[in-house]
Design a protein around this motif. Structure first.
Motif, short mmCIF file in Angstrom:
data_model
loop_
_atom_site.label_atom_id
_atom_site.label_comp_id
_atom_site.label_asym_id
_atom_site.label_seq_id
_atom_site.Cartn_x
_atom_site.Cartn_y
_atom_site.Cartn_z
N GLU A 193 0.81 -1.22 0.00
CA GLU A 193 0.00 0.00 0.00
C GLU A 193 0.85 1.27 0.00
O GLU A 193 0.31 2.37 0.11
N GLY A 194 2.16 1.12 -0.10
CA GLY A 194 3.02 2.30 -0.13
C GLY A 194 3.12 3.02 1.19
O GLY A 194 3.39 4.23 1.22
N ASP A 195 2.93 2.30 2.29
CA ASP A 195 2.94 2.90 3.62
C ASP A 195 4.36 2.84 4.20
O ASP A 195 4.66 2.10 5.13
N SER A 196 5.24 3.65 3.64
CA SER A 196 6.67 3.55 3.93
C SER A 196 7.07 4.15 5.27
O SER A 196 8.23 4.00 5.68
N HIS A 197 6.16 4.81 5.96
CA HIS A 197 6.49 5.44 7.24
C HIS A 197 5.86 4.70 8.43
O HIS A 197 5.96 5.18 9.56
N ALA A 198 5.22 3.58 8.18
CA ALA A 198 4.44 2.90 9.22
C ALA A 198 5.33 2.42 10.37
O ALA A 198 6.35 1.79 10.16
N LYS A 199 4.89 2.72 11.58
CA LYS A 199 5.65 2.30 12.76
C LYS A 199 4.76 2.27 13.99
O LYS A 199 3.70 2.92 14.02
N LEU A 200 5.21 1.55 14.99
CA LEU A 200 4.42 1.32 16.20
C LEU A 200 5.35 1.28 17.40
O LEU A 200 6.47 0.77 17.31
N LYS A 201 4.89 1.84 18.51
CA LYS A 201 5.64 1.70 19.76
C LYS A 201 4.66 1.35 20.88
O LYS A 201 3.53 1.83 20.91
N VAL A 202 5.11 0.49 21.77
CA VAL A 202 4.31 0.06 22.92
C VAL A 202 5.12 0.33 24.19
O VAL A 202 6.32 0.03 24.24
N ILE A 203 4.48 0.88 25.20
CA ILE A 203 5.14 1.20 26.46
C ILE A 203 4.68 0.20 27.52
O ILE A 203 3.48 -0.02 27.70
N LEU A 204 5.64 -0.38 28.21
CA LEU A 204 5.36 -1.34 29.28
C LEU A 204 6.08 -0.89 30.55
O LEU A 204 7.09 -0.17 30.49
N ASN A 205 5.58 -1.33 31.69
CA ASN A 205 6.29 -1.03 32.94
C ASN A 205 7.24 -2.17 33.28
O ASN A 205 7.34 -3.16 32.55
#
Length: 443
Positions: free
Chosen positions: A376-388
């Motif tokens: 889909e040309g989504d070249s900037h896709a990113k994810l972050k998850v915060i845990l304790n």
């Protein structure tokens, strides 16, 4: 004086969800609406926005895929899009009030003024209610500057018959960024004037800055720390002047500089209901105002929650449980997800990286190398998850064209112990889809 069990001021999501529960009872209900039936969301907010998103998204998707399997980017036919929108919404307006009128529910068009703990006046008629619920929502905050009257708001935007060649958008929040996305996709030259150095404050600021850069690459111009001083009009043209002396000529000015609670002229001060004109009506843990028989819910309530439609649903259901079912536990809000329908989308649930405490840590996932992102040309896709430090999920942030949908996968994980175990026991999502990222993160 006609008597009711409930009088509801405002016909938005608070009223809709109260009625959904009350229609199963014999309670007599009166809904009072001074403007459009259904409130802001379905009329001038999230629903017409998501309708236009249905056209904007494939157009921008094709922009990024041009030369990669698509010969050329698609173009928006603005007059046809707006005409279609108006036709669909005309039918909605015709039926929405009817949907709230039933065997035990009446509706009245007019401004409701609270005259006592159990009474509301509409026009020259007064009505009595055992309980009163205020769900009047928010409206655009006026630009308190010379020429502020020349700016339109979201109230008028979705009915614009003619696409402006140039547009100035004042503000840097959800509304500003989303309307700028729509206009630029349609071919308008868009400039955003933001009074401070931050955009989209509820979201992860690393991702916000990347989103800003992506929007700039598509041609949207940003001027930060640029409070607007005045707007002047010359024929069909406008000039917007900032406090630092910059002038911007334009064909359209949009005021997206914030929203205010609808609390004025309702009799609140006269009957002794505590409220703040900027934050809304003060409520306790059961959504009661300073008068126990009068409740406030949704965006108009100062409940410590973000002004989002699903929060209004939670408020409404708690009021029903408190009054009808005798529930005495304080209202408890689940993790609240939020997103902006920019392109790409940005979404958030729980805390951001800026809110981390000692012992918290971040897990990141580059989504751009996933096959669905590449396709889909989504070249900037990113994810972050915060845990304790104990491995409990505290928040998640995403930047992608599927961020709004994908962030919902993390809502049941926020505050949950042993997220890896939960994911392992719930691996059977459709494949391949963004939900499969959970396995990648927690395997």
């Amino acid at each position: 004086m006609k008597k009711y069990d409930y009088i509801i001021l405002g016909s938005g999501p608070v009223a809709m969800h109260l009625l959904a529960k009350l229609e199963r009872t014999t309670n007599e209900v009166l809904v009072v609406e001074k403007s459009l039936w259904g409130g802001t969301c379905p009329n001038t907010g999230c629903q017409p926005k998501i309708f236009m998103e249905g056209t904007v998204r494939p157009v921008l998707n094709s922009y990024y895929l041009a030369g990669k399997g698509i010969k050329e980017a698609a173009k928006i036919d603005w007059p046809t899009l707006v005409a279609r929108k108006k036709k669909i919404w005309a039918a909605f307006h015709k039926n929405e009030r009817k949907s709230m009128t039933g065997k035990h529910s009446d509706t009245i068009q007019g401004k409701g003024i609270i005259t006592g703990p159990h009474t509301v006046k509409v026009g020259d008629q007064e009505y009595e209610g055992k309980d009163i619920v205020i769900g009047t929502g928010l409206s655009p905050r006026d630009l308190d500057i010379p020429g502020g009257k020349y700016a339109i708001t979201n109230n008028e935007f979705f009915d614009l018959d003619e696409l402006p060649k140039r547009a100035i958008v004042i503000g840097g929040g959800y509304v500003a960024m989303e309307l700028a996305t729509i206009l630029q996709a349609a071919g308008t030259e868009v400039t955003i004037l933001q009074h401070s150095d931050r955009l989209l404050r509820p979201f992860d600021q690393d991702y916000v800055q990347e989103l800003k850069q992506i929007m700039e690459e598509r041609g949207i111009k940003f001027h930060m720390n640029a409070p607007v001083k005045q707007i002047t009009k010359d024929g069909d043209q406008y000039t917007v002047t900032t406090t630092n002396g910059e002038n911007f000529d334009t064909d359209l000015v949009i005021n997206a500089a914030g929203r205010k609670p609808n609390v004025e002229g309702m009799g609140l001060k006269e009957v002794g209901i505590d409220f703040d004109p900027k934050r809304g009506i003060k409520v306790n843990e059961h959504m009661q105002t300073s008068i126990p028989s009068i409740f406030a819910a949704g965006d108009v309530a100062d409940n410590g929650q973000p002004n989002l439609t699903p929060v209004a649903w939670v408020d409404a259901y708690h009021i029903i449980n408190f009054i009808e079912n005798g529930i005495t536990d304080p209202i408890k809000y689940p993790a609240v997800a939020t997103n902006a329908f920019t392109y790409p989308e940005i979404a958030q649930v729980g805390i951001r990286e800026d809110d981390m405490e000692e012992g918290d840590y971040v897990k990141t996932l580059d989504l751009s190398d996933m096959f669905f992102s590449i396709g889909e040309g989504d070249s900037h896709a990113k994810l972050k998850v915060i845990l304790n430090k104990n491995g409990v999920v505290r928040g998640a942030s995403e930047l992608s064209i599927h961020a709004a949908e994908d962030i919902n996968n993390f809502v049941p994980l926020v505050g949950r112990k042993y997220p890896a175990k939960f994911v392992e026991e719930n691996l059977t999502f459709a494949f391949p889809t963004p939900a499969n990222n959970l396995d990648t993160l927690f395997r």
